[in-house]
Design a protein around this motif. Structure first.
Motif, PDB file in Angstrom:
ATOM      1  N   GLU B 389       0.843  -1.195   0.000  1.00 26.66           N
ATOM      2  CA  GLU B 389       0.000   0.000   0.000  1.00 26.66           C
ATOM      3  C   GLU B 389       0.880   1.249   0.000  1.00 26.66           C
ATOM      4  OE1 GLU B 389      -3.807   1.087   2.623  1.00 26.66           O
ATOM      5  OE2 GLU B 389      -1.920   1.382   3.631  1.00 26.66           O
ATOM      6  N   ALA B 390       0.483   2.249  -0.750  1.00 26.21           N
ATOM      7  CA  ALA B 390       1.152   3.556  -0.816  1.00 26.21           C
ATOM      8  C   ALA B 390       2.556   3.484  -1.389  1.00 26.21           C
ATOM      9  CB  ALA B 390       1.187   4.232   0.549  1.00 26.21           C
ATOM     10  N   GLU B 391       2.872   2.375  -2.006  1.00 29.43           N
ATOM     11  CA  GLU B 391       4.204   2.228  -2.549  1.00 29.43           C
ATOM     12  C   GLU B 391       4.182   2.475  -4.062  1.00 29.43           C
ATOM     13  OE1 GLU B 391       7.463  -1.093  -1.353  1.00 29.43           O
ATOM     14  OE2 GLU B 391       5.725  -1.793  -2.444  1.00 29.43           O
ATOM     15  N   THR B 392       5.323   2.910  -4.611  1.00 27.41           N
ATOM     16  CA  THR B 392       5.426   3.025  -6.060  1.00 27.41           C
ATOM     17  C   THR B 392       6.370   1.944  -6.559  1.00 27.41           C
ATOM     18  OG1 THR B 392       5.152   5.398  -5.891  1.00 27.41           O
ATOM     19  CG2 THR B 392       5.968   4.551  -7.967  1.00 27.41           C
ATOM     20  N   MET B 526      -5.290   0.819  -6.310  1.00 28.48           N
ATOM     21  CA  MET B 526      -4.068   0.638  -7.068  1.00 28.48           C
ATOM     22  C   MET B 526      -4.247   1.245  -8.455  1.00 28.48           C
ATOM     23  SD  MET B 526      -2.033  -2.742  -7.510  1.00 28.48           S
ATOM     24  CE  MET B 526      -0.740  -2.852  -8.668  1.00 28.48           C
ATOM     25  N   VAL B 527      -3.251   1.973  -8.899  1.00 31.43           N
ATOM     26  CA  VAL B 527      -3.314   2.582 -10.220  1.00 31.43           C
ATOM     27  C   VAL B 527      -2.113   2.117 -11.020  1.00 31.43           C
ATOM     28  CG1 VAL B 527      -3.118   4.747 -11.482  1.00 31.43           C
ATOM     29  CG2 VAL B 527      -4.643   4.590  -9.535  1.00 31.43           C
ATOM     30  N   ILE B 528      -2.383   1.656 -12.236  1.00 35.90           N
ATOM     31  CA  ILE B 528      -1.298   1.291 -13.136  1.00 35.90           C
ATOM     32  C   ILE B 528      -1.074   2.476 -14.056  1.00 35.90           C
ATOM     33  CG2 ILE B 528      -0.514  -0.330 -14.867  1.00 35.90           C
ATOM     34  CD1 ILE B 528      -2.539  -2.287 -13.775  1.00 35.90           C
ATOM     35  N   ALA B 529       0.111   3.024 -14.059  1.00 39.15           N
ATOM     36  CA  ALA B 529       0.402   4.145 -14.941  1.00 39.15           C
ATOM     37  C   ALA B 529       1.350   3.654 -16.012  1.00 39.15           C
ATOM     38  CB  ALA B 529       1.012   5.290 -14.146  1.00 39.15           C
ATOM     39  N   ASP B 530       0.861   3.582 -17.253  1.00 39.59           N
ATOM     40  CA  ASP B 530       1.669   3.060 -18.352  1.00 39.59           C
ATOM     41  C   ASP B 530       2.347   4.226 -19.066  1.00 39.59           C
ATOM     42  OD1 ASP B 530       2.795   1.712 -20.404  1.00 39.59           O
ATOM     43  OD2 ASP B 530       0.925   1.025 -21.309  1.00 39.59           O
ATOM     44  N   GLU B 531       3.578   4.455 -18.771  1.00 39.23           N
ATOM     45  CA  GLU B 531       4.343   5.558 -19.353  1.00 39.23           C
ATOM     46  C   GLU B 531       3.525   6.844 -19.375  1.00 39.23           C
ATOM     47  OE1 GLU B 531       7.422   5.160 -21.044  1.00 39.23           O
ATOM     48  OE2 GLU B 531       7.532   3.067 -21.611  1.00 39.23           O
ATOM     49  N   PRO B 532       3.040   7.308 -18.229  1.00 39.46           N
ATOM     50  CA  PRO B 532       2.073   8.401 -18.272  1.00 39.46           C
ATOM     51  C   PRO B 532       2.658   9.727 -18.727  1.00 39.46           C
ATOM     52  CG  PRO B 532       2.698   7.958 -16.022  1.00 39.46           C
ATOM     53  CD  PRO B 532       3.344   6.897 -16.857  1.00 39.46           C
ATOM     54  N   VAL B 533       3.961   9.895 -18.697  1.00 44.43           N
ATOM     55  CA  VAL B 533       4.500  11.203 -19.068  1.00 44.43           C
ATOM     56  C   VAL B 533       5.435  11.148 -20.266  1.00 44.43           C
ATOM     57  CG1 VAL B 533       4.279  12.179 -16.775  1.00 44.43           C
ATOM     58  CG2 VAL B 533       6.376  10.994 -17.378  1.00 44.43           C
ATOM     59  N   GLU B 554      -1.825  11.278  -0.866  1.00 45.37           N
ATOM     60  CA  GLU B 554      -3.031  11.584  -0.118  1.00 45.37           C
ATOM     61  C   GLU B 554      -3.927  10.362   0.065  1.00 45.37           C
ATOM     62  OE1 GLU B 554      -5.531  15.151  -1.430  1.00 45.37           O
ATOM     63  OE2 GLU B 554      -3.528  15.779  -0.767  1.00 45.37           O
ATOM     64  N   ASN B 555      -4.079   9.580  -0.996  1.00 42.80           N
ATOM     65  CA  ASN B 555      -5.018   8.450  -0.931  1.00 42.80           C
ATOM     66  C   ASN B 555      -4.348   7.144  -0.538  1.00 42.80           C
ATOM     67  OD1 ASN B 555      -6.563  10.422  -2.000  1.00 42.80           O
ATOM     68  ND2 ASN B 555      -6.856   9.466  -3.990  1.00 42.80           N
ATOM     69  N   ARG B 556      -3.053   7.177  -0.340  1.00 39.91           N
ATOM     70  CA  ARG B 556      -2.300   5.952  -0.057  1.00 39.91           C
ATOM     71  C   ARG B 556      -2.569   4.874  -1.122  1.00 39.91           C
ATOM     72  NH1 ARG B 556       0.648   5.607   4.276  1.00 39.91           N
ATOM     73  NH2 ARG B 556       0.555   3.353   4.429  1.00 39.91           N
ATOM     74  N   THR B 557      -2.509   5.312  -2.343  1.00 46.67           N
ATOM     75  CA  THR B 557      -2.725   4.397  -3.461  1.00 46.67           C
ATOM     76  C   THR B 557      -1.407   3.701  -3.788  1.00 46.67           C
ATOM     77  OG1 THR B 557      -4.059   6.190  -4.321  1.00 46.67           O
ATOM     78  CG2 THR B 557      -3.763   4.297  -5.748  1.00 46.67           C
TER      79      THR B 557
END
Ligand code: SF4
Ligand code: SF4
Lengths: 341, 694
Positions: B389-392, B526-533, B554-557
């Motif tokens: 949780e809250a980890e990248t 949980m959010v998967i960010a596929d090369e978002p930038v 903020e959301n501990r996503t």
């Protein structure tokens, strides 16, 4: 699409007219009465029949105005839309114009510009003595209504099939594409003649025939667009949201295909008009005696060998051509504008 | 140098495009001097006019573009006064251009050997054999293996990196005085890019060709060029020697650019990136005076907006020019980013457990004479890792490494062939998205790569966010939904009236923000960010990553960040998984990945990423060869075809063992532990004791 471009300096009323919702409402006000009048005119009471087209006249006029303003960058489109709307305006206002009854035989073989039996024949009279002007103007109703309806139905069916084949792929695609390919392998005219011979000539059967002939091609266009779009991230996003495939096809995919579809529809309206006229000419189209350009050409064909009477053929032929030209110019202009964006 | 004639000189060059709406100035008052053998970099964000400069030099501006002022001098002669014939001669043989898309310069229906031989045949009239010989020689000069085979191939039969090498070979065959390179590596993978960059450097030293290198990537420019021109909104804002500009930049925009890119030493908690506020003005909305004015912290009314600003030399004789009236007064030391420290986030319980996840595809391969054979693509092979949780957690890899397939399996668009994926207590590996309930779906959302694709062009921004809220059943009442849409727009720092806009009225960065708002609409775990930038401009990237991390905090996503860019990954992730051809090569905490022991692939990857920092010294590890196709991976270690350490007879045939170096750090490699541990660090930072500790 350029339809939504803002017009700088125009009044707020005009801007409001350009909203999609208003445009759709105007189209319905124009189209529904006209369709009812032509298709089901006989079931309407005389009183209703006299009034039903009245609201359509201002609606048509407003639509034309909006189209000219939003497409003013392209004179081709403006010319096209003006030609088409000229005939639309004639179609909705025909009952209120001071015209001679188009089915009343008065003075056969009157050449244009002569006065006979108390009537002045601007465009002459045909071989049965009916007024050419009035027949030409009235005739556009049937061509327009049946042509547009048939194209519309073909589009609805073709697009649905295209979406199914493109988006669901697999077996759907195989089956739909196979049937389309079979239908496409027939020459269009042969297909028309086969279907109408089998079903018998009537307006509704023309719709069916046009659908069979056009839907496969439309299906191919929409399928191609869908294949291109379905790998886009927004479709992926909708899928990961758990949207139903039907929602994805209708809400996420279809609106984005509208640009090419509208351009193609204008062209196809042209083909359909030609086809209906030809079918009527072959005796497979709309039944007489109500005026219809194809019918007029057919009747005139017997006598038009004589140069003196060729006007009977030329006038309806010119009318058809101008309408088709209008559709084609509109398609060209729209394509030109969509490339610019 | 002073008596030498510059190869190319642009004097106050202005280029405009003429459209219905009127004249759009693309390049304004551009001055540049390129000496023989020199490599100049032009850097800037999209729409800054950098490519237009190249097109103007080549005179490829299309029907509606024209040079409206200034001169372009080639070897001292004004190109605008030359005859058409002379120009054609120069552009064919003395100036050559390499584009981003190699296929744009290659004829798809002609063998590569014939295409290359055409150049000397046409320009020098040599015999056919001689032309072929030169073509073959040039192919080996651009380090293409097996030139004989390449000569006989068609362009589509070789990989993108090889195509770009062929294009460079073709450009060099005419022995040009000037080589224009317009983002030549942007379409390629990092390790392939590193090879091309190396080649470009060799070319300039070997052939003495002058180069103009156009790129948005400051790190690449640092590696390849001697001088740099920074462009902003059609103007050059700073010109100088590369080291001067990198270390002592004197324009607020250049400073802003450097503050917004992650270099080693930036850290999401201790030294967050600083984005440039606002966005690039449209060409017809440029402010009076300094174009950077509205975004500049040093803006002074009356001076900055007084009128067109000239380029000024920073100090006489320094050959360093800036376009800023206040450069002498600004306290440049003070502008260094102030650490805005934030508490590191404490990770919570394990949220995602992936164990031995495997995904194979069957593809039908139609060969010659329609003999079709079935092949298995091993998109994912025994993937295991955990995320708290809250980890990248970052998944790093190049194209074909299987990261997208992995995302699809996770999102339920594909079914796993074997293995398990557990989100909380729920097994997801065989649960397609249609079978998941709203709550599960809303717990797992995705941010997509391409800002131009992420939103449906037909619907308004508000409607698209509202749909998510409605679909997940978070709110039912239309009023409340509208309220929630506004709140989300606030969260991603967009004005509320954007709700009624269509995506095409938004810039790339704004679209990506909407994409983030949409992903967070359902309060995901949980959010998967596929090369978002990766598709965004540098100055916007910092703002979007910052935003993503703030919301996450903020959301501990849990954030699963898929990327190929190790700089960004180093900056924001806690844990990294390195993938190659569907398999995990190395995984560990961020510090563990960035310091030895390395997996040989990680080592190469680290060395390949260009870093825009003159203090950084990298150990060169250039890989030969190309990524193998995932349909036909090597039997043993997937990296064995390119690995510099490969153990003959073992690596190709036997899958490598997984060695662990700590609780969190594992490497899959046949090399012995001692050998791996003994590796030298790839990235070294000089002269700054505070950061040398890294
Ligand atoms: S001229 Fe003024 S606004 Fe422009 S960069 Fe310099 S200080 Fe900033
Ligand atoms: S197993 Fe062999 S080929 Fe693979 S990374 Fe290790 S040394 Fe290189």
């Amino acid at each position: 699409m350029a339809v939504t471009t803002q017009v700088p300096g125009s009044s707020s009323l005009l801007e409001r007219l350009q909203r999609p919702r208003v445009i759709i409402a105007l189209m319905l006000v124009m189209w529904l009465p006209l369709m009812t009048y032509v298709m089901f005119g006989n079931y309407l009471g005389q009183q209703l029949k006299d009034l039903i087209l009245l609201p359509a006249i201002p609606a048509t006029f407003l639509l034309w105005l909006v189209a000219v303003i939003s497409w003013r960058e392209s004179w081709v489109a403006v010319l096209g839309v003006t030609l088409v709307f000229f005939w639309l305006l004639v179609a909705v206002s025909a009952p209120y114009l001071p015209l001679i009854d188009p089915n009343k035989p008065i003075a056969p073989f009157t050449v244009p510009g002569l006065e006979r039996k108390g009537h002045y024949f601007i465009l002459g009279a045909d071989l049965k003595g009916r007024d050419m002007l009035s027949r030409t103007l009235w005739g556009c109703q049937r061509v327009l209504v049946w042509g547009v309806t048939a194209t519309l139905v073909a589009y609805i069916i073709g697009s649905m099939l295209g979406l199914l084949a493109g988006y669901l792929a697999g077996w759907w695609d195989e089956v739909i594409s196979f049937i389309s390919n079979v239908l496409l392998s027939f020459p269009v005219m042969v297909l028309y003649i086969l279907i109408l011979n089998y079903l018998g000539p009537s307006g509704f059967n023309i719709v069916i025939a046009v659908t069979f002939a056009s839907a496969p091609a439309i299906m191919r266009i929409v399928r191609g667009l869908t294949l291109d779009m379905k790998s886009r991230d927004y479709i992926f996003a909708a899928q990961t949201r758990g949207e139903h495939p039907l929602w994805i096809m209708l809400v996420e995919l279809l609106p984005n295909a509208r640009g090419p579809i509208i351009v193609d529809a204008c062209l196809r309206l042209g083909y359909t008009t030609v086809a209906i006229t030809t079918l009527t000419f072959l005796g497979l189209g709309l039944p007489p005696p109500d005026p219809d350009w194809g019918l007029m050409i057919k009747e005139a064909a017997k006598v038009a060998m004589l140069w003196k009477f060729s006007y009977m053929l030329l006038i309806p032929a010119l009318a058809v051509s101008s309408l088709i030209l209008g559709f084609n110019l509109m398609a060209d202009g729209l394509r030109e504008m969509s490339l610019k964006d | 140098m002073s008596e030498q004639v510059p190869v190319l000189e642009c004097r106050n060059l202005s280029v405009s495009y003429f459209v219905r709406a009127g004249e759009i100035p693309a390049v304004v008052d551009f001055t540049m001097k390129l000496m023989p053998g020199e490599a100049q970099g032009i850097v800037g964000e999209s729409g800054c006019g950098k490519s237009t400069v190249a097109l103007a030099i080549m005179n490829y501006m299309g029907r509606n573009g024209a040079i409206v002022g200034g001169q372009i001098l080639f070897e001292g002669r004004d190109m605008r006064t030359m005859s058409d014939e002379e120009l054609r001669q120069i552009r064919g043989s003395k100036i050559a251009m390499v584009y981003q898309e190699p296929m744009a310069s290659l004829n798809p229906s002609m063998k590569i050997g014939d295409q290359l031989a055409e150049v000397p045949l046409f320009h020098e009239g040599v015999s056919e054999d001689e032309a072929k010989r030169r073509a073959r020689e040039m192919l080996s000069n651009v380090r293409l293996p097996d030139p004989g085979r390449i000569m006989e191939s068609y362009p589509h039969q070789i990989s993108g990196g090889q195509q770009q090498r062929v294009v460079i070979a073709m450009a060099l065959l005419s022995n040009p005085k000037l080589l224009l390179l317009d983002e030549p590596t942007t379409a390629l993978d990092v390790t392939v890019e590193a090879g091309i960059v190396e080649l470009i450097k060799e070319i300039s030293s070997e052939f003495g060709t002058s180069m103009i290198y156009i790129s948005h990537n400051l790190g690449l420019i640092l590696e390849t060029c001697d001088r740099i021109t920074v462009m902003y909104s059609g103007e050059a804002v700073e010109v100088g020697d590369i080291h001067t500009v990198f270390n002592n930049m004197r324009h607020p925009y250049t400073r802003g650019l450097f503050n917004s890119i992650p270099v080693p030493g930036a850290d999401k908690n201790a030294r967050p990136l600083v984005a440039i506020r606002g966005q690039l003005p449209l060409p017809h909305e440029r402010p009076k005076g300094c174009y950077f004015g509205p975004r500049c912290d040093y803006f002074e009314a009356g001076r900055c907006d007084a009128g067109h600003l000239p380029m000024e030399e920073v100090a006489p004789g320094s050959n360093h020019f800036v376009r800023c009236v206040r450069f002498a007064e600004i306290d440049w030391e003070a502008l260094k980013p102030k650490p805005k420290e934030q508490e590191p986030i404490e990770p919570g319980d394990v949220v995602l457990r992936v164990e031995n996840l495997t995904k194979h595809y069957e593809v039908e391969h139609t060969g010659l004479l329609f003999v079709s054979e079935k092949r298995t693509v091993k998109a994912n092979e025994k993937i295991s890792f955990r995320a708290r949780e809250a980890e990248t957690v970052a998944i790093v890899g190049e194209s074909g490494c299987g990261k997208s397939t992995f995302a699809k399996v996770l999102m339920g668009l594909e079914e796993a062939s074997a293995g398990r994926v557990q989100l909380g207590n729920l097994e997801l590996s065989k649960l397609p998205v249609e079978a998941r309930d709203g709550a599960t779906i809303s717990r797992l959302q995705m941010v997509f790569q391409n800002p131009f694709d992420t939103l449906n062009p037909s619907h308004t921004v508000g409607a698209q966010i509202a749909r998510v809220i409605k679909k997940f059943g978070i709110e039912k009442d239309p009023e409340r939904i509208r309220e929630r849409v506004y709140e989300l727009l606030d969260t991603v720092k967009l004005p509320r009236d954007f709700a009624d806009r269509k995506p095409r009225q938004l810039s790339g960065g704004q679209k990506q923000r909407v994409g983030i708002a949409r992903a967070f609409a359902g309060d995901p775990k949980m959010v998967i960010a596929d090369e978002p930038v990766s598709a965004l401009d540098v100055s916007v990237q910092a703002a979007v990553t910052g935003l993503l991390m703030d919301i996450q905090r903020e959301n501990r996503t849990t954030l699963l960040f898929i990327s190929h860019d190790l700089s960004v990954v180093r900056y924001l992730s806690d844990r990294i998984v390195v993938m190659y051809l569907g398999q995990i090569m190395e995984k560990g905490l961020t510090e563990e990945i960035f310091s030895p022991p390395y997996h040989p692939y990680t080592e190469a990857l680290l060395s390949a990423v260009p870093i825009a920092d003159t203090r950084v010294e990298k150990r060169k590890v250039v890989l030969t060869g190309e990524l193998p196709s995932p349909t036909d991976p090597p039997k043993g270690c997937p990296f064995s075809t390119r690995c510099p350490y490969v153990i003959e007879g073992l690596c190709e045939t036997t899958p490598p063992p997984v060695r662990s170096f700590s609780d969190s750090h594992t490497i899959a490699c046949h090399l012995e532990e001692a050998r791996l541990t003994a590796m030298e660090p790839v990235i070294k930072i000089d002269d700054d004791p505070a950061q040398a500790a890294e």
